[in-house]
Structures are given as structure tokens and as C-alpha cells.
Design a protein around this motif. Structure first.
Motif, PDB file in Angstrom:
ATOM      1  N   ASP A 269       0.823  -1.216   0.000  1.00  0.00           N
ATOM      2  CA  ASP A 269       0.000   0.000   0.000  1.00  0.00           C
ATOM      3  C   ASP A 269       0.860   1.272   0.000  1.00  0.00           C
ATOM      4  OD1 ASP A 269       0.935  -0.647   2.563  1.00  0.00           O
ATOM      5  OD2 ASP A 269      -0.735   0.370   3.559  1.00  0.00           O
ATOM      6  N   ALA A 270       2.187   1.128   0.013  1.00  0.00           N
ATOM      7  CA  ALA A 270       3.061   2.305  -0.028  1.00  0.00           C
ATOM      8  C   ALA A 270       3.048   2.914  -1.426  1.00  0.00           C
ATOM      9  CB  ALA A 270       4.483   1.925   0.361  1.00  0.00           C
ATOM     10  N   GLU A 271       3.230   4.239  -1.472  1.00  0.00           N
ATOM     11  CA  GLU A 271       3.250   4.946  -2.754  1.00  0.00           C
ATOM     12  C   GLU A 271       4.496   4.584  -3.553  1.00  0.00           C
ATOM     13  OE1 GLU A 271       1.252   7.885  -5.205  1.00  0.00           O
ATOM     14  OE2 GLU A 271       0.672   6.907  -3.341  1.00  0.00           O
ATOM     15  N   PHE A 272       5.636   4.502  -2.862  1.00  0.00           N
ATOM     16  CA  PHE A 272       6.889   4.127  -3.505  1.00  0.00           C
ATOM     17  C   PHE A 272       7.928   3.821  -2.442  1.00  0.00           C
ATOM     18  CE2 PHE A 272       6.458   8.832  -3.830  1.00  0.00           C
ATOM     19  CZ  PHE A 272       7.415   9.220  -2.914  1.00  0.00           C
ATOM     20  N   CYS A 273       9.066   3.310  -2.895  1.00  0.00           N
ATOM     21  CA  CYS A 273      10.231   3.026  -2.051  1.00  0.00           C
ATOM     22  C   CYS A 273      11.374   3.928  -2.516  1.00  0.00           C
ATOM     23  CB  CYS A 273      10.612   1.555  -2.189  1.00  0.00           C
ATOM     24  SG  CYS A 273      12.183   1.075  -1.427  1.00  0.00           S
ATOM     25  N   ILE A 274      12.169   4.409  -1.564  1.00  0.00           N
ATOM     26  CA  ILE A 274      13.366   5.177  -1.890  1.00  0.00           C
ATOM     27  C   ILE A 274      14.564   4.495  -1.230  1.00  0.00           C
ATOM     28  CG2 ILE A 274      14.568   7.380  -1.655  1.00  0.00           C
ATOM     29  CD1 ILE A 274      11.900   8.780  -1.700  1.00  0.00           C
ATOM     30  N   ILE A 275      15.600   4.221  -2.027  1.00  0.00           N
ATOM     31  CA  ILE A 275      16.835   3.629  -1.495  1.00  0.00           C
ATOM     32  C   ILE A 275      17.904   4.719  -1.505  1.00  0.00           C
ATOM     33  CG2 ILE A 275      18.520   1.770  -1.656  1.00  0.00           C
ATOM     34  CD1 ILE A 275      16.549   0.158  -3.264  1.00  0.00           C
ATOM     35  N   THR A 276      18.399   5.070  -0.304  1.00  0.00           N
ATOM     36  CA  THR A 276      19.267   6.244  -0.173  1.00  0.00           C
ATOM     37  C   THR A 276      20.757   5.909  -0.312  1.00  0.00           C
ATOM     38  OG1 THR A 276      19.004   6.030   2.232  1.00  0.00           O
ATOM     39  CG2 THR A 276      17.668   7.690   1.140  1.00  0.00           C
ATOM     40  N   GLY A 277      21.097   5.239  -1.398  1.00  0.00           N
ATOM     41  CA  GLY A 277      22.496   5.135  -1.769  1.00  0.00           C
ATOM     42  C   GLY A 277      23.275   3.969  -1.214  1.00  0.00           C
ATOM     43  N   ASP A 278      24.533   3.900  -1.664  1.00  0.00           N
ATOM     44  CA  ASP A 278      25.361   2.708  -1.530  1.00  0.00           C
ATOM     45  C   ASP A 278      24.554   1.503  -2.001  1.00  0.00           C
ATOM     46  OD1 ASP A 278      27.548   4.143  -0.760  1.00  0.00           O
ATOM     47  OD2 ASP A 278      27.624   3.402   1.295  1.00  0.00           O
ATOM     48  N   LEU A 279      24.064   1.632  -3.215  1.00  0.00           N
ATOM     49  CA  LEU A 279      23.280   0.578  -3.845  1.00  0.00           C
ATOM     50  C   LEU A 279      24.136  -0.667  -4.030  1.00  0.00           C
ATOM     51  CD1 LEU A 279      21.740   2.890  -6.599  1.00  0.00           C
ATOM     52  CD2 LEU A 279      20.655   2.215  -4.431  1.00  0.00           C
ATOM     53  N   VAL A 280      25.381  -0.467  -4.458  1.00  0.00           N
ATOM     54  CA  VAL A 280      26.334  -1.571  -4.602  1.00  0.00           C
ATOM     55  C   VAL A 280      27.588  -1.220  -3.812  1.00  0.00           C
ATOM     56  CG1 VAL A 280      25.381  -2.068  -6.882  1.00  0.00           C
ATOM     57  CG2 VAL A 280      27.481  -0.739  -6.703  1.00  0.00           C
ATOM     58  N   HIS A 281      28.445  -2.202  -3.621  1.00  0.00           N
ATOM     59  CA  HIS A 281      29.585  -2.000  -2.726  1.00  0.00           C
ATOM     60  C   HIS A 281      30.812  -1.431  -3.414  1.00  0.00           C
ATOM     61  CE1 HIS A 281      31.802  -2.465   0.978  1.00  0.00           C
ATOM     62  NE2 HIS A 281      32.760  -3.115   0.342  1.00  0.00           N
ATOM     63  N   SER A 282      31.049  -1.834  -4.663  1.00  0.00           N
ATOM     64  CA  SER A 282      32.283  -1.417  -5.336  1.00  0.00           C
ATOM     65  C   SER A 282      32.037  -0.798  -6.703  1.00  0.00           C
ATOM     66  CB  SER A 282      33.233  -2.624  -5.485  1.00  0.00           C
ATOM     67  OG  SER A 282      33.555  -3.161  -4.215  1.00  0.00           O
ATOM     68  N   GLY A 283      30.829  -0.351  -6.963  1.00  0.00           N
ATOM     69  CA  GLY A 283      30.528   0.307  -8.227  1.00  0.00           C
ATOM     70  C   GLY A 283      30.584  -0.595  -9.438  1.00  0.00           C
ATOM     71  N   LEU A 284      30.479  -1.928  -9.243  1.00  0.00           N
ATOM     72  CA  LEU A 284      30.609  -2.863 -10.356  1.00  0.00           C
ATOM     73  C   LEU A 284      29.326  -2.913 -11.178  1.00  0.00           C
ATOM     74  CD1 LEU A 284      32.433  -5.863  -8.646  1.00  0.00           C
ATOM     75  CD2 LEU A 284      33.438  -4.024 -10.016  1.00  0.00           C
ATOM     76  N   GLN A 285      29.485  -2.932 -12.500  1.00  0.00           N
ATOM     77  CA  GLN A 285      28.314  -2.954 -13.370  1.00  0.00           C
ATOM     78  C   GLN A 285      27.494  -4.224 -13.165  1.00  0.00           C
ATOM     79  OE1 GLN A 285      28.912  -2.617 -17.742  1.00  0.00           O
ATOM     80  NE2 GLN A 285      27.691  -0.769 -17.507  1.00  0.00           N
ATOM     81  N   GLN A 286      28.144  -5.358 -12.924  1.00  0.00           N
ATOM     82  CA  GLN A 286      27.396  -6.593 -12.700  1.00  0.00           C
ATOM     83  C   GLN A 286      26.541  -6.491 -11.448  1.00  0.00           C
ATOM     84  OE1 GLN A 286      26.960  -9.308 -14.723  1.00  0.00           O
ATOM     85  NE2 GLN A 286      25.380  -9.727 -13.190  1.00  0.00           N
ATOM     86  N   ALA A 287      27.047  -5.827 -10.429  1.00  0.00           N
ATOM     87  CA  ALA A 287      26.250  -5.653  -9.212  1.00  0.00           C
ATOM     88  C   ALA A 287      25.013  -4.798  -9.501  1.00  0.00           C
ATOM     89  CB  ALA A 287      27.097  -5.024  -8.119  1.00  0.00           C
ATOM     90  N   TYR A 288      25.158  -3.785 -10.364  1.00  0.00           N
ATOM     91  CA  TYR A 288      23.984  -2.992 -10.751  1.00  0.00           C
ATOM     92  C   TYR A 288      22.998  -3.831 -11.553  1.00  0.00           C
ATOM     93  CZ  TYR A 288      26.258   1.283  -9.143  1.00  0.00           C
ATOM     94  OH  TYR A 288      26.844   2.249  -8.367  1.00  0.00           O
TER      95      TYR A 288
END
Length: 215
Positions: free
Chosen positions: A40-59
Motif C-alpha cells: 500500500d506504499a506509494e513508492f520506495c526510496i533507497i538512499t544510496g550505496d546501492l552496490v559496494h564497489s561500483g561494479l556494473q554486474q552488481a547494478y
């Protein structure tokens, strides 16, 4: 209106571990819980450090994880992220006129401002003159509507020296000067510190929480 705040997912390529834990599996568990209890939430926000080492595979693995999320999701960058590689995998993310990942989400409950506080390649944060100008314009455009700020680095010291060295530093003071005239800022959400902390800064309530992996 209900919003879900998640932070510091620190993904590594699926199957790999970080600090003895599997970040993808832990994000999967988080998403399962959101789908089960918070659709029932309008949206989710993830406030960064999405991945640990900036690797494209992790994204790429992050994109697969988020494909199961049953509510919209907005992504911020943290100091462990890489803007260019993130945009390669998520080309639809909003970018301001100076190349920073910043956006305004307009809702019936107010304006949600997503800020880019990273200094690429550094652990500490930054919020330069160009970004301050963007923030000032966004606050002015909101007029009397409630405003909610989301960022990775805290602009305020949290009371631990090892963490405060990696905040926004003097840029936090400059941000405070920009937001001072606006009494409609309802809350500040940030990540980075991996701890449940709340308080008030210049009269603005703030909060943060544990990351999904390390804790």
C-alpha cells in the motif's frame, strides 16, 4: 501517504559474500517483506550505496532484484556507487543539468527531493554550488507544499568521530543556509551511517537506519 525507506544495500555480484553475508539474498528478503506487508506504499526510496564497489554486474543484479518489487522505487547514489555505471544499467534515472542524479517527486502529500551528495571516488560527501542552486530552485518551486529531503550523506554530525569525518562537512553548513528560509521542510532522510539514528537539525526532524546487509 506511506513511503518505504531502504538504505545501504551494498550489493556485490550475486553469489558473492560481503562481511560473511550475501547482500543480494538480504535485499531479496527485504523486497519479500515489502511485497508482503507494504504494497500500500506509494513508492520506495533507497538512499544510496546501492552496490559496494561500483561494479556494473552488481547494478545488473540490483535491477533483477528490484524487478520483483511491487511498488515503484527511486534510487539515490552513495559514496560506494559509480554514477556512470549506474546510469548504464538504469538509463532512465533523472539527471539534473549538471550531471548529478537529483530529482523532484511531486505527490499529493508534498514534494520529495532526491539529492546527490557524492564526491566520486571519496568516502565523504559533497554538495557543491551547482547542487545548492538546484536545491534552492526546487525549494522555491515547492512554494508552500510540504518538502521531504532524501540524501545519502548526513549534513549533520551524528556524534561518532569516525562517521562525522565522512559526512558533508562544511557543505552541510552551506546546505543549512540554503534551506533556512523554508519552514515547509517536514523531514530529512539519509543513509551512510548504518545505524538507527534520529534527531532534529535546524528544526528539521531527521532519521536514518541500518543497511540491509552489514547489520
Amino acid at each position: 501517504m506511506k513511503v518505504v525507506h531502504v538504505t545501504d544495500t551494498h550489493l556485490v555480484p550475486r553469489g558473492e559474500e560481503l562481511h560473511g553475508l550475501n547482500p543480494c539474498e538480504r535485499l531479496d528478503a527485504c523486497i519479500d517483506d515489502i511485497n508482503r506487508h507494504h504494497r500500500d506504499a506509494e513508492f520506495c526510496i533507497i538512499t544510496g550505496d546501492l552496490v559496494h564497489s561500483g561494479l556494473q554486474q552488481a547494478y545488473r543484479d540490483l535491477k533483477v532484484c528490484l524487478s520483483r518489487l511491487e511498488i515503484p522505487c527511486h534510487l539515490l547514489v552513495g559514496n560506494h556507487d559509480h554514477r556512470g555505471r549506474l546510469l548504464d544499467v538504469f538509463p532512465g534515472l533523472p539527471v539534473d543539468g549538471n550531471g548529478f542524479l537529483q530529482a523532484v517527486i511531486e505527490t499529493d502529500a508534498g514534494h520529495f527531493l532526491l539529492l546527490d551528495t557524492i564526491e566520486q571516488g571519496k568516502g565523504w560527501g559533497a554538495y557543491c554550488a551547482d547542487r545548492l542552486a538546484w536545491l534552492r530552485d526546487a525549494l522555491e518551486a515547492a512554494q508552500a507544499s510540504p518538502v521531504y529531503l532524501f540524501m545519502h550523506h548526513p549534513p549533520v554530525p551524528v556524534g561518532r568521530v569516525c562517521l562525522d569525518r565522512l559526512g558533508l562537512g562544511s557543505d552541510g553548513g552551506r546546505m543549512a543556509e540554503v534551506i533556512a528560509p523554508y519552514a515547509n521542510i517536514r523531514h530529512l532522510f539519509f543513509g551512510h551511517v548504518h545505524r538507527p539514528i534520529c534527531g532534529s537539525w535546524r528544526g528539521i526532524p531527521y532519521s536514518t537506519m541500518r543497511g540491509t546487509n552489514h547489520q
